[in-house]
Design a protein around this motif. Sequence first.
Motif, PDB file in Angstrom:
ATOM      1  N   THR A   1      36.443  56.347  39.080  1.00 25.64           N
ATOM      2  CA  THR A   1      35.469  56.009  38.191  1.00 25.64           C
ATOM      3  C   THR A   1      35.726  54.375  38.167  1.00 25.64           C
ATOM      4  OG1 THR A   1      36.771  56.659  36.077  1.00 25.64           O
ATOM      5  CG2 THR A   1      35.013  58.322  36.999  1.00 25.64           C
ATOM      6  N   THR A   2      34.672  53.845  37.729  1.00 27.79           N
ATOM      7  CA  THR A   2      34.889  52.346  37.164  1.00 27.79           C
ATOM      8  C   THR A   2      34.140  52.104  35.886  1.00 27.79           C
ATOM      9  OG1 THR A   2      32.725  51.565  38.131  1.00 27.79           O
ATOM     10  CG2 THR A   2      34.536  51.851  39.600  1.00 27.79           C
ATOM     11  N   ASP A   3      34.582  50.825  35.489  1.00 25.90           N
ATOM     12  CA  ASP A   3      33.740  50.411  34.176  1.00 25.90           C
ATOM     13  C   ASP A   3      32.228  49.788  34.711  1.00 25.90           C
ATOM     14  OD1 ASP A   3      34.674  48.068  35.266  1.00 25.90           O
ATOM     15  OD2 ASP A   3      36.052  47.510  33.506  1.00 25.90           O
ATOM     16  N   ALA A   4      31.635  49.107  33.846  1.00 31.73           N
ATOM     17  CA  ALA A   4      30.431  48.384  34.103  1.00 31.73           C
ATOM     18  C   ALA A   4      30.555  47.193  34.978  1.00 31.73           C
ATOM     19  CB  ALA A   4      29.520  47.786  32.916  1.00 31.73           C
ATOM     20  N   GLN A   5      31.608  46.624  35.298  1.00 33.24           N
ATOM     21  CA  GLN A   5      31.890  45.522  36.143  1.00 33.24           C
ATOM     22  C   GLN A   5      32.499  45.999  37.271  1.00 33.24           C
ATOM     23  OE1 GLN A   5      32.855  45.441  32.604  1.00 33.24           O
ATOM     24  NE2 GLN A   5      31.035  44.337  32.381  1.00 33.24           N
ATOM     25  N   GLY A   6      32.895  47.298  37.669  1.00 36.86           N
ATOM     26  CA  GLY A   6      33.426  47.791  38.903  1.00 36.86           C
ATOM     27  C   GLY A   6      34.830  47.777  38.917  1.00 36.86           C
TER      28      GLY A   6
ATOM     29  N   ILE B   1      38.337  49.990  38.632  1.00 42.18           N
ATOM     30  CA  ILE B   1      38.944  51.209  38.410  1.00 42.18           C
ATOM     31  C   ILE B   1      39.283  51.688  37.308  1.00 42.18           C
ATOM     32  CG2 ILE B   1      40.157  52.706  39.984  1.00 42.18           C
ATOM     33  CD1 ILE B   1      37.934  51.528  41.652  1.00 42.18           C
ATOM     34  N   THR B   2      38.752  52.774  36.838  1.00 46.40           N
ATOM     35  CA  THR B   2      39.306  53.289  35.362  1.00 46.40           C
ATOM     36  C   THR B   2      39.969  54.569  35.577  1.00 46.40           C
ATOM     37  OG1 THR B   2      37.186  54.203  35.049  1.00 46.40           O
ATOM     38  CG2 THR B   2      37.944  51.856  34.079  1.00 46.40           C
ATOM     39  N   TYR B   3      39.761  55.112  36.890  1.00 44.75           N
ATOM     40  CA  TYR B   3      40.303  56.493  37.105  1.00 44.75           C
ATOM     41  C   TYR B   3      40.500  56.995  38.572  1.00 44.75           C
ATOM     42  CZ  TYR B   3      40.892  61.567  37.536  1.00 44.75           C
ATOM     43  OH  TYR B   3      41.098  62.916  37.836  1.00 44.75           O
ATOM     44  N   PHE B   4      41.201  57.609  38.997  1.00 50.09           N
ATOM     45  CA  PHE B   4      41.017  58.272  40.366  1.00 50.09           C
ATOM     46  C   PHE B   4      42.020  59.705  40.368  1.00 50.09           C
ATOM     47  CE2 PHE B   4      44.538  55.162  40.097  1.00 50.09           C
ATOM     48  CZ  PHE B   4      45.690  55.926  40.652  1.00 50.09           C
ATOM     49  N   ASN B   5      41.666  60.537  41.394  1.00 45.32           N
ATOM     50  CA  ASN B   5      42.231  61.696  41.500  1.00 45.32           C
ATOM     51  C   ASN B   5      43.361  61.462  42.743  1.00 45.32           C
ATOM     52  OD1 ASN B   5      40.531  62.184  43.580  1.00 45.32           O
ATOM     53  ND2 ASN B   5      40.042  64.282  42.774  1.00 45.32           N
ATOM     54  N   GLU B   6      43.989  62.641  42.957  1.00 47.69           N
ATOM     55  CA  GLU B   6      45.029  62.606  43.896  1.00 47.69           C
ATOM     56  C   GLU B   6      44.373  62.576  45.304  1.00 47.69           C
ATOM     57  OE1 GLU B   6      48.377  62.218  45.793  1.00 47.69           O
ATOM     58  OE2 GLU B   6      47.999  62.001  43.717  1.00 47.69           O
TER      59      GLU B   6
ATOM     60  N   LEU C   1      44.528  50.542  38.659  1.00 47.77           N
ATOM     61  CA  LEU C   1      43.658  50.692  37.521  1.00 47.77           C
ATOM     62  C   LEU C   1      43.414  49.226  36.865  1.00 47.77           C
ATOM     63  CD1 LEU C   1      44.812  53.949  35.744  1.00 47.77           C
ATOM     64  CD2 LEU C   1      43.035  53.864  37.411  1.00 47.77           C
ATOM     65  N   GLY C   2      42.350  48.942  36.435  1.00 41.73           N
ATOM     66  CA  GLY C   2      41.779  47.599  35.938  1.00 41.73           C
ATOM     67  C   GLY C   2      41.956  46.321  36.882  1.00 41.73           C
ATOM     68  N   THR C   3      42.325  46.656  38.017  1.00 44.77           N
ATOM     69  CA  THR C   3      42.665  45.332  39.225  1.00 44.77           C
ATOM     70  C   THR C   3      41.479  45.593  39.975  1.00 44.77           C
ATOM     71  OG1 THR C   3      44.762  45.040  38.223  1.00 44.77           O
ATOM     72  CG2 THR C   3      43.978  44.149  40.411  1.00 44.77           C
ATOM     73  N   ASP C   4      41.562  46.880  40.941  1.00 49.69           N
ATOM     74  CA  ASP C   4      40.837  47.236  42.156  1.00 49.69           C
ATOM     75  C   ASP C   4      39.427  47.243  41.706  1.00 49.69           C
ATOM     76  OD1 ASP C   4      43.107  47.079  43.613  1.00 49.69           O
ATOM     77  OD2 ASP C   4      43.338  49.236  44.231  1.00 49.69           O
ATOM     78  N   GLU C   5      38.580  46.608  42.474  1.00 51.76           N
ATOM     79  CA  GLU C   5      37.133  46.736  42.324  1.00 51.76           C
ATOM     80  C   GLU C   5      36.554  47.518  43.208  1.00 51.76           C
ATOM     81  OE1 GLU C   5      36.284  42.632  39.638  1.00 51.76           O
ATOM     82  OE2 GLU C   5      36.406  42.705  42.046  1.00 51.76           O
ATOM     83  N   TRP C   6      35.500  48.261  42.886  1.00 47.97           N
ATOM     84  CA  TRP C   6      34.139  48.901  43.772  1.00 47.97           C
ATOM     85  C   TRP C   6      34.785  50.291  44.209  1.00 47.97           C
ATOM     86  CZ3 TRP C   6      30.888  46.534  41.153  1.00 47.97           C
ATOM     87  CH2 TRP C   6      30.838  45.108  40.998  1.00 47.97           C
ATOM     88  N   CYS C   7      35.916  49.958  44.927  1.00 49.29           N
ATOM     89  CA  CYS C   7      36.216  51.153  45.939  1.00 49.29           C
ATOM     90  C   CYS C   7      37.815  51.169  45.785  1.00 49.29           C
ATOM     91  CB  CYS C   7      35.654  50.931  47.392  1.00 49.29           C
ATOM     92  SG  CYS C   7      35.860  52.394  48.373  1.00 49.29           S
ATOM     93  N   VAL C   8      38.214  52.377  46.125  1.00 49.76           N
ATOM     94  CA  VAL C   8      39.723  52.535  46.162  1.00 49.76           C
ATOM     95  C   VAL C   8      40.369  52.290  47.638  1.00 49.76           C
ATOM     96  CG1 VAL C   8      39.706  54.412  44.374  1.00 49.76           C
ATOM     97  CG2 VAL C   8      39.643  55.238  46.661  1.00 49.76           C
ATOM     98  N   THR C   9      39.469  52.245  48.461  1.00 43.30           N
ATOM     99  CA  THR C   9      40.074  52.279  50.180  1.00 43.30           C
ATOM    100  C   THR C   9      40.614  50.631  50.356  1.00 43.30           C
ATOM    101  OG1 THR C   9      37.960  51.421  50.593  1.00 43.30           O
ATOM    102  CG2 THR C   9      38.436  53.909  50.838  1.00 43.30           C
ATOM    103  N   TRP C  10      41.123  50.506  51.420  1.00 40.41           N
ATOM    104  CA  TRP C  10      42.022  49.127  51.651  1.00 40.41           C
ATOM    105  C   TRP C  10      40.953  48.189  52.171  1.00 40.41           C
ATOM    106  CZ3 TRP C  10      46.347  46.606  50.959  1.00 40.41           C
ATOM    107  CH2 TRP C  10      46.720  45.809  51.837  1.00 40.41           C
ATOM    108  N   LYS C  11      40.094  48.883  53.249  1.00 42.25           N
ATOM    109  CA  LYS C  11      39.151  48.073  54.106  1.00 42.25           C
ATOM    110  C   LYS C  11      38.002  48.995  54.347  1.00 42.25           C
ATOM    111  CE  LYS C  11      42.121  44.825  56.360  1.00 42.25           C
ATOM    112  NZ  LYS C  11      42.515  44.150  57.715  1.00 42.25           N
ATOM    113  N   LEU C  12      36.828  48.472  54.509  1.00 40.58           N
ATOM    114  CA  LEU C  12      35.601  49.265  54.739  1.00 40.58           C
ATOM    115  C   LEU C  12      35.026  48.627  55.946  1.00 40.58           C
ATOM    116  CD1 LEU C  12      34.284  49.571  50.936  1.00 40.58           C
ATOM    117  CD2 LEU C  12      35.426  51.395  52.508  1.00 40.58           C
ATOM    118  N   TYR C  13      34.271  49.599  56.476  1.00 39.61           N
ATOM    119  CA  TYR C  13      33.553  49.276  57.841  1.00 39.61           C
ATOM    120  C   TYR C  13      32.228  50.006  57.602  1.00 39.61           C
ATOM    121  CZ  TYR C  13      37.742  47.258  59.366  1.00 39.61           C
ATOM    122  OH  TYR C  13      38.708  46.317  59.680  1.00 39.61           O
TER     123      TYR C  13
END
Length: 770
Positions: free
Chosen positions: A463-468, A470-475, A487-499
């Motif tokens: 999950t994320t807040d309104a600004q994107g 990260i506020t929660y993630f599961n294992e 948490l609170g730093t990563d934005e939009w996605c939990v992944t390292w890089k996207l393609y």
Amino acid sequence: MDVEAIGAVPGRKSILPIRGLATESAPPPRPSPLYPRTDFEHFGIGIVETDAEGRLLRVNPKLCEMVGCPPAELIGLCIFDLTHGDDVAPDREQYRRLVAGEIDDYTVEKRFTRSDGSYIWAAVTAKAVRDADGRFLYAVRVQQDIRPRKLAEQALARRMEELGALYALTADLQYAAASDVVYDLALGAIMSGLRCTRAAILMFDSADVMRFVGWRGLSDDYRRAVEGHTPWKADAESASPVCIEDVASSDLPPELKRTVAAEGIGALAFIPLWQGGRLRGKFMIYYDAPHQFSQAELSFALTVAGHVGFSLERVRVDSAARQLAAIVEFSDDAIVSKDLDGIIMTWNKGAERLFGYSAAEAIGQPITIIIPLDRLHEEPEILARIRRGEPIDHFETVRRRKDGSTLDISLTVSPIRNARSEVVGASKIARDISERKAMDAKLRDNERHLQELLAAIPAAIYTTDAQGRITYFNEAAVQLAGRTPKLGTDEWCVTWKLYWPDGTPLPHDQCPMAVALKEGRPVRNAEAVAERPDGTRVPFIPYPTPLRDAAGKVVGAINMLVDVSERKEAETQQRVLLNELNHRVKNNMQMLQSMLFTAARQTRNEEAQKILGEASARISAMAAAQRVLYGATGGTRFDVEDFVKAVCETAQQTFNVDAKIIYETDAGALPNDAAMPLALILNELLTNAVKHGINGKGSGTIKVGLIERDGSFQLYVEDEGPGFDLQGVREHSSGLKLVQGLARQLRGEFKVTARPTSRCSVQFSQGDSL
């Protein structure tokens, strides 16, 4: 009697009617005058001498000046011809008694009608002149101009009327409890005090448009036409009366002037109406004829407007006070007031329900009757802050009911001040928050259960807040990303890089989760590839969904990432199998088509050649459709344009004439099970168009279409031929029978029209073909 015989100018008629003259005989000989001619001519008051019939025997210049006529036009007239019609009877009766000798003189006030139609007031003293035997000779009448006194009396009477109207208005307004009552009383006062024929009150509405709220004597059409017109803006800081004393000669806009004139209004005035220090509306005063507005009239109108504004404000304040009292009395919250010693002064029904004490039981008691022993220290602190004038907002604490039970409350305390702004007490609003406390506890339990549930789901969820952020993630999200998100730093996605699926880099701020938050909508049917820090890549499908609060505002989002690696492998295997199947089907169809073609060439039977040729063409159409089906990436639907193009090109190769095929399609796709029936139908219709539409011409144009209209599809073929009657040829044409059968398979309808061009069509629904 001849007019000229009594002193009128020869050859000229009198400008005034003659009433009451004795016409049987000429006037009696004139006696010697009472006044010497010199004195008579120079008196500063009007003097006349009249005979027994009231005819004018002699007039002085002052009288001529008063009535506006020269002596020549007055001599011989009756005194009552110069009198206002309403004043004739009293004067005539007294004059009869004077002539008869019943009285020697009398005085009367009456109006003289002037030659221009106006009139003047005069005090008339009449005295009889008699001979030695007491016989009436003539009368001397003295006319003194009393216009200034009459004007003063009239003005005084008007002022008394205005004062009476104001007195009645102020007496009635104190009992007015609604705005419409105030408007009605004010209209009555205005019309009574100013003697105007019509009046109205208009007020600014919430959009600052001037609207009629009260009126008398105005038509619906007029009100609709002028509503909204005002000489002042709603935010004007000053406004003075505006008077239009003659509408016909005014500089009003032409359209407005016509509207006012059509209503029969000759003069009007705008009177500003103030309420609570702001311009709230206006009085309208109307007269049927042109009217000169005096300062006294405007002062009266402004006074009425002032009373109205004050009364409207009082009505508003009274209404607000009643509403406030009702809110306090019937509020579900406990609303209590106390003095600075903590003694209860008021206790509403909400307090009765919440604490169990009636108002009679609570008022006069210390507020500590509802404070638990372990909370008594709070009251001195609350009173100290109130004495300093400090409010207390949403102080959560515990209070005690009459039965000894306790409850959680949210307490708001505000100082009560007197007219000198001194703090004299406090008002308290207590709200039961027991249910909210229980709900908070339940919500915390639900949140814990939800996190346990999300942790147990084998799909990556975060999950994320309104600004994107990260506020929660599961294992599972950690496993898919190959890293632990911050948490609170990563934005939009939990992944390292996207393609993107084609290997193109996908910026994090353009990923599906970012789109869902920025556009406030769920994102579906997207696919991406995540690269782990170790360089391995995982294809996945995201399901980002915005989360909203009770007001509908986006406060965050939740995303589930589904690993589709195994599905991708399965799709690859399926594509290999489909390609192999396609290859085998294509080979089989080619072999079958070759066999049919060879058989057609070897046989000498024309009927057999025809049948084998038609079968070969149909196999070719099916092969074309099959190529389109297995060329599609979806596997369950085929592209409409690709389909029509393939079938038309295949059919054209079999024609032995120069046939030009033009086709049109709508963008879209159809389910696979519609492909073969449509291919066979299109092949039959094209063959029919070549055979009958351009047969013998050597060349021609055939138009083909597969279009969508209002949720259904239509396949049509048009040619330049004469067309045919479907009922007449159906029994002899196996091809048309095949088309009709295939149309029924699609649950569609086959139609044939001959004008303006020959056209065959099949109408079917996309849903029906599934």
